[in-house]
Scaffold this motif. Structure first.
Motif, PDB file in Angstrom:
ATOM      1  N   GLU A 347       0.808  -1.221   0.000  1.00  0.00           N
ATOM      2  CA  GLU A 347       0.000   0.000   0.000  1.00  0.00           C
ATOM      3  C   GLU A 347       0.839   1.268   0.000  1.00  0.00           C
ATOM      4  OE1 GLU A 347      -3.408  -0.142   2.698  1.00  0.00           O
ATOM      5  OE2 GLU A 347      -3.251  -2.338   2.669  1.00  0.00           O
ATOM      6  N   VAL A 348       1.935   1.276   0.744  1.00  0.00           N
ATOM      7  CA  VAL A 348       2.742   2.491   0.804  1.00  0.00           C
ATOM      8  C   VAL A 348       3.667   2.590  -0.413  1.00  0.00           C
ATOM      9  CG1 VAL A 348       4.414   3.830   2.140  1.00  0.00           C
ATOM     10  CG2 VAL A 348       2.667   2.480   3.322  1.00  0.00           C
ATOM     11  N   PHE A 349       4.480   1.562  -0.633  1.00  0.00           N
ATOM     12  CA  PHE A 349       5.518   1.670  -1.667  1.00  0.00           C
ATOM     13  C   PHE A 349       5.145   0.997  -2.978  1.00  0.00           C
ATOM     14  CE2 PHE A 349       7.886   1.998   2.386  1.00  0.00           C
ATOM     15  CZ  PHE A 349       8.355   3.288   2.215  1.00  0.00           C
ATOM     16  N   ARG A 350       4.285  -0.002  -2.927  1.00  0.00           N
ATOM     17  CA  ARG A 350       3.861  -0.745  -4.133  1.00  0.00           C
ATOM     18  C   ARG A 350       5.032  -1.370  -4.887  1.00  0.00           C
ATOM     19  NH1 ARG A 350      -1.463   0.630  -5.369  1.00  0.00           N
ATOM     20  NH2 ARG A 350      -2.253   2.213  -3.974  1.00  0.00           N
ATOM     21  N   LYS A 351       6.067  -1.714  -4.174  1.00  0.00           N
ATOM     22  CA  LYS A 351       7.198  -2.447  -4.743  1.00  0.00           C
ATOM     23  C   LYS A 351       8.037  -2.997  -3.590  1.00  0.00           C
ATOM     24  CE  LYS A 351       9.755   1.814  -5.727  1.00  0.00           C
ATOM     25  NZ  LYS A 351      10.660   2.447  -6.657  1.00  0.00           N
ATOM     26  N   PRO A 352       9.064  -3.774  -3.890  1.00  0.00           N
ATOM     27  CA  PRO A 352       9.858  -4.317  -2.788  1.00  0.00           C
ATOM     28  C   PRO A 352      10.472  -3.201  -1.943  1.00  0.00           C
ATOM     29  CG  PRO A 352      10.336  -5.509  -4.797  1.00  0.00           C
ATOM     30  CD  PRO A 352       9.477  -4.333  -5.190  1.00  0.00           C
ATOM     31  N   VAL A 353      10.479  -3.430  -0.656  1.00  0.00           N
ATOM     32  CA  VAL A 353      11.056  -2.444   0.241  1.00  0.00           C
ATOM     33  C   VAL A 353      11.978  -3.177   1.213  1.00  0.00           C
ATOM     34  CG1 VAL A 353       8.915  -2.529   1.578  1.00  0.00           C
ATOM     35  CG2 VAL A 353      10.551  -0.714   2.033  1.00  0.00           C
ATOM     36  N   ILE A 354      13.124  -2.544   1.489  1.00  0.00           N
ATOM     37  CA  ILE A 354      14.088  -3.140   2.411  1.00  0.00           C
ATOM     38  C   ILE A 354      14.053  -2.361   3.714  1.00  0.00           C
ATOM     39  CG2 ILE A 354      16.483  -3.856   2.718  1.00  0.00           C
ATOM     40  CD1 ILE A 354      16.839  -3.941  -0.250  1.00  0.00           C
ATOM     41  N   VAL A 355      13.700  -3.071   4.776  1.00  0.00           N
ATOM     42  CA  VAL A 355      13.633  -2.453   6.103  1.00  0.00           C
ATOM     43  C   VAL A 355      14.899  -2.839   6.856  1.00  0.00           C
ATOM     44  CG1 VAL A 355      12.279  -2.203   8.221  1.00  0.00           C
ATOM     45  CG2 VAL A 355      11.114  -2.688   6.049  1.00  0.00           C
ATOM     46  N   THR A 356      15.570  -1.863   7.441  1.00  0.00           N
ATOM     47  CA  THR A 356      16.846  -2.144   8.110  1.00  0.00           C
ATOM     48  C   THR A 356      16.857  -1.630   9.547  1.00  0.00           C
ATOM     49  OG1 THR A 356      17.813  -0.045   7.388  1.00  0.00           O
ATOM     50  CG2 THR A 356      18.140  -1.941   5.935  1.00  0.00           C
ATOM     51  N   ASP A 357      17.858  -2.054  10.283  1.00  0.00           N
ATOM     52  CA  ASP A 357      18.139  -1.540  11.624  1.00  0.00           C
ATOM     53  C   ASP A 357      16.998  -1.762  12.612  1.00  0.00           C
ATOM     54  OD1 ASP A 357      20.875  -0.260  11.083  1.00  0.00           O
ATOM     55  OD2 ASP A 357      19.612   0.599   9.490  1.00  0.00           O
ATOM     56  N   TYR A 358      16.742  -3.026  12.865  1.00  0.00           N
ATOM     57  CA  TYR A 358      15.695  -3.444  13.798  1.00  0.00           C
ATOM     58  C   TYR A 358      16.209  -3.381  15.242  1.00  0.00           C
ATOM     59  CZ  TYR A 358      12.847  -5.464   9.993  1.00  0.00           C
ATOM     60  OH  TYR A 358      12.069  -5.659   8.879  1.00  0.00           O
ATOM     61  N   PRO A 359      15.289  -3.341  16.209  1.00  0.00           N
ATOM     62  CA  PRO A 359      15.709  -3.413  17.615  1.00  0.00           C
ATOM     63  C   PRO A 359      16.479  -4.706  17.876  1.00  0.00           C
ATOM     64  CG  PRO A 359      13.379  -2.834  17.461  1.00  0.00           C
ATOM     65  CD  PRO A 359      13.826  -3.191  16.076  1.00  0.00           C
ATOM     66  N   ALA A 360      17.547  -4.608  18.639  1.00  0.00           N
ATOM     67  CA  ALA A 360      18.391  -5.776  18.921  1.00  0.00           C
ATOM     68  C   ALA A 360      17.591  -6.912  19.558  1.00  0.00           C
ATOM     69  CB  ALA A 360      19.550  -5.372  19.828  1.00  0.00           C
ATOM     70  N   GLU A 361      16.626  -6.570  20.402  1.00  0.00           N
ATOM     71  CA  GLU A 361      15.907  -7.609  21.162  1.00  0.00           C
ATOM     72  C   GLU A 361      15.122  -8.565  20.274  1.00  0.00           C
ATOM     73  OE1 GLU A 361      15.110  -4.174  23.099  1.00  0.00           O
ATOM     74  OE2 GLU A 361      17.215  -4.778  23.216  1.00  0.00           O
ATOM     75  N   ILE A 362      14.654  -8.093  19.127  1.00  0.00           N
ATOM     76  CA  ILE A 362      13.793  -8.967  18.327  1.00  0.00           C
ATOM     77  C   ILE A 362      14.559  -9.662  17.205  1.00  0.00           C
ATOM     78  CG2 ILE A 362      11.655  -7.714  18.867  1.00  0.00           C
ATOM     79  CD1 ILE A 362      11.857  -6.391  16.099  1.00  0.00           C
ATOM     80  N   LYS A 363      15.875  -9.486  17.166  1.00  0.00           N
ATOM     81  CA  LYS A 363      16.654 -10.118  16.105  1.00  0.00           C
ATOM     82  C   LYS A 363      17.726 -11.048  16.691  1.00  0.00           C
ATOM     83  CE  LYS A 363      14.793  -8.561  12.293  1.00  0.00           C
ATOM     84  NZ  LYS A 363      14.202  -9.450  11.293  1.00  0.00           N
ATOM     85  N   ALA A 364      18.300 -11.881  15.835  1.00  0.00           N
ATOM     86  CA  ALA A 364      19.238 -12.913  16.279  1.00  0.00           C
ATOM     87  C   ALA A 364      20.526 -12.310  16.857  1.00  0.00           C
ATOM     88  CB  ALA A 364      19.576 -13.846  15.118  1.00  0.00           C
ATOM     89  N   PHE A 365      21.200 -13.106  17.673  1.00  0.00           N
ATOM     90  CA  PHE A 365      22.378 -12.652  18.416  1.00  0.00           C
ATOM     91  C   PHE A 365      23.550 -12.246  17.528  1.00  0.00           C
ATOM     92  CE2 PHE A 365      25.564 -15.962  17.856  1.00  0.00           C
ATOM     93  CZ  PHE A 365      24.817 -16.976  17.291  1.00  0.00           C
ATOM     94  N   TYR A 366      23.616 -12.803  16.318  1.00  0.00           N
ATOM     95  CA  TYR A 366      24.817 -12.595  15.493  1.00  0.00           C
ATOM     96  C   TYR A 366      24.779 -11.307  14.676  1.00  0.00           C
ATOM     97  CZ  TYR A 366      21.448 -14.813  12.365  1.00  0.00           C
ATOM     98  OH  TYR A 366      20.309 -15.124  11.680  1.00  0.00           O
TER      99      TYR A 366
END
Ligand code: ATP
Ligand code: MN
Length: 465
Positions: A347-366
């Protein structure tokens, strides 16, 4: 002698008239006055070869056996076709029936089978138009993936299917054991896995990433392409218990380089399949999802969007405050749900979008910790219709930071001794990502259920065939 080769694809593209021979399975048969038409397919291309059989030329007993599903050899003259729908046809002088198919019981009749029904006859669905197209696209996609990496000098590395590390953090795992389940060896009140086949607990791999990192820190650029297994009990149209994953791992690369590689990679494989499987994709566009071709052309030709997780959450909050209903809450620190991902990309971009820099707590340790101390160098590539198609990150290459993160995630430090040593001896900045092969297949074909883009799907409660 029976020799391979002589594909129908080549007959359809080649010169006529000439003597020719074809072998394949009868899709349909139509009877005229003293003349019979058969649509013959050998899987080599979407289009069937029309075989024309004249009653005078072919014995009645043979003709009787040429029905839908039968496997035959037809030899005769390939000639320009007077009929519409095909450039050439094969006028048969001889028909050999390898195997008949009783019309009274052959399950794959001309029309109207649901994909659900076809799943129950996975040994025959391969002969249908839809699955012929699916598996030709799958083949071309696999080839495109290897070609992309090989052209760029990446080393193809085979990571193990059976894995001893039990905490990669990617999801529930299938245990591998040869212990007698009726008579388990015990020690100290628990099960004694030192008596198991490998002398320890083992699992089917959920990802080849950690092993690929070993190779990237010796061969610079590597990729894996193999089966992965997740025992997550999520019965969704986008999850399989056994699926294939492509995981490039790149030394001397940061998140921006990783993002660019993912975009270049997706565009390359889309363009390759568009070119190689034009007729199959046209079929999907006509019969499965009328947006497939336009979407693929659009994606191959436009720049992907890039937003940070923080910006993405702000957009979602604004949408919510403006009255857009979401089933799940949005807010900084919470993981994006599928509905949020699809809102952004559809709805917003109408194409592939790359989301970066997530909170550390919800992503893997590495994943590499940012200087803000609370986000990590993660990226998800989101695609319309599918949601997450790629997950990746820049890896934490600093020994102390990595050790601290392993501890904070409550992971057993001793299990990661070799992973830590990679940071102790000749560490380097590196990054990589994982593409779900079947998610990409869904994207290319418009097929709505992941069970219909893999030959033999494994899902909770189902491992037929
Ligand atoms: P999801 O949130 O969709 O379950 P994930 O966060 O578990 O995905 P990753 O662990 O990052 O996914 O795996 C890398 C890629 O593998 C995903 O981007 C997706 O394309 C694919 N993938 C993950 N789980 C499955 C599955 N169960 N079946 C098919 N493909 C999958
Ligand atoms: Mn998952």
């Amino acid at each position: 002698m029976i020799e391979p080769g002589g594909y129908i694809r080549d007959l359809l593209a080649g010169p006529a008239p000439r003597a020719a021979e074809a072998r394949g399975w009868v899709k349909t048969r139509r009877d005229g006055k003293g003349v019979h038409f058969v649509q013959l397919n050998d899987g080599s291309c979407f289009q069937d070869l029309q075989v024309v059989m004249e009653a005078g030329a072919i014995p009645a007993e043979t003709l009787r056996q040429v029905t839908t599903g039968a496997c035959i050899r037809a030899a005769g003259d390939l000639t320009p076709s007077p009929g519409a729908g095909q450039a050439v046809e094969l006028r048969a002088r001889e028909i050999e029936v390898y195997g008949g198919a009783d019309p009274a019981s052959y399950p794959l009749q001309k029309k109207g089978h649901t994909l659900e029904f076809l799943r129950e006859i996975a040994h025959l669905r391969t002969r249908s138009n839809t699955f012929g197209a699916v598996f030709r696209v799958r083949n071309a996609l696999a080839f495109a993936i290897h070609r992309f990496f090989q052209e760029r000098g990446f080393l193809y590395v085979h990571t193990p299917v059976i894995s001893a590390s039990d905490a990669e953090g990617a999801g529930a795992m299938f245990q591998v054991t040869t212990l007698d389940l009726m008579n388990l060896p015990r020690s100290n009140g628990g099960i004694d896995f030192t008596q198991d086949f490998f002398g320890r607990k083992t699992f089917l791999t959920v990802s080849g990433q950690l092993e690929a990192e070993i190779f990237a820190l010796a061969f610079s650029n590597v990729y894996t392409f193999g089966p992965t297994f997740r025992a997550e009990n999520s019965n969704t149209p986008r999850h399989l218990a056994e699926f294939w994953m492509i995981e490039p791992e790149v030394a001397f690369c940061d998140l921006d380089g990783n993002r660019r590689l993912a975009e270049e990679f997706l565009k390359y494989i889309i363009a390759f399949v568009l070119d190689r499987c034009a007729a199959d994709l046209e079929f999907f566009n006509k019969r499965i999802d009328s947006t497939v071709l336009a979407t693929l052309a659009h994606v191959a030709g436009s720049d992907f969007e890039h937003v940070s997780y923080t910006e993405a959450v702000r957009m979602l909050e604004r949408a919510r405050d403006g009255g857009r209903a979401f089933e799940f809450p949005v807010g900084w620190g919470m993981d994006l749900q599928s509905e949020h991902e699809r809102y952004l990309t559809e709805e917003v971009f109408r194409k592939p979008v790359i989301v970066t820099d997530y909170p550390a707590e919800i992503k893997a340790f590495y994943m590499r910790l940012n200087d803000d101390g609370r986000t990590v160098r993660a990226m998800d590539v989101l695609a319309p219709r599918i949601g997450e198609i790629i997950g990746g990150s820049q890896r934490e290459e600093r020994y102390d930071v990595l050790l601290d993160k392993i501890r904070r995630h409550g992971l057993p430090e001793q299990d990661y001794w070799w992973y830590l040593e990679l940071r102790k001896y000749g560490t380097a900045p590196h990054a990589g990502f994982g593409l779900g092969f079947e998610r990409m297949m869904m994207y290319l074909t418009g097929m709505k259920n992941i069970r219909d883009v893999i030959p033999f799907p494994r899902t909770p409660g189902s491992a037929a065939f």
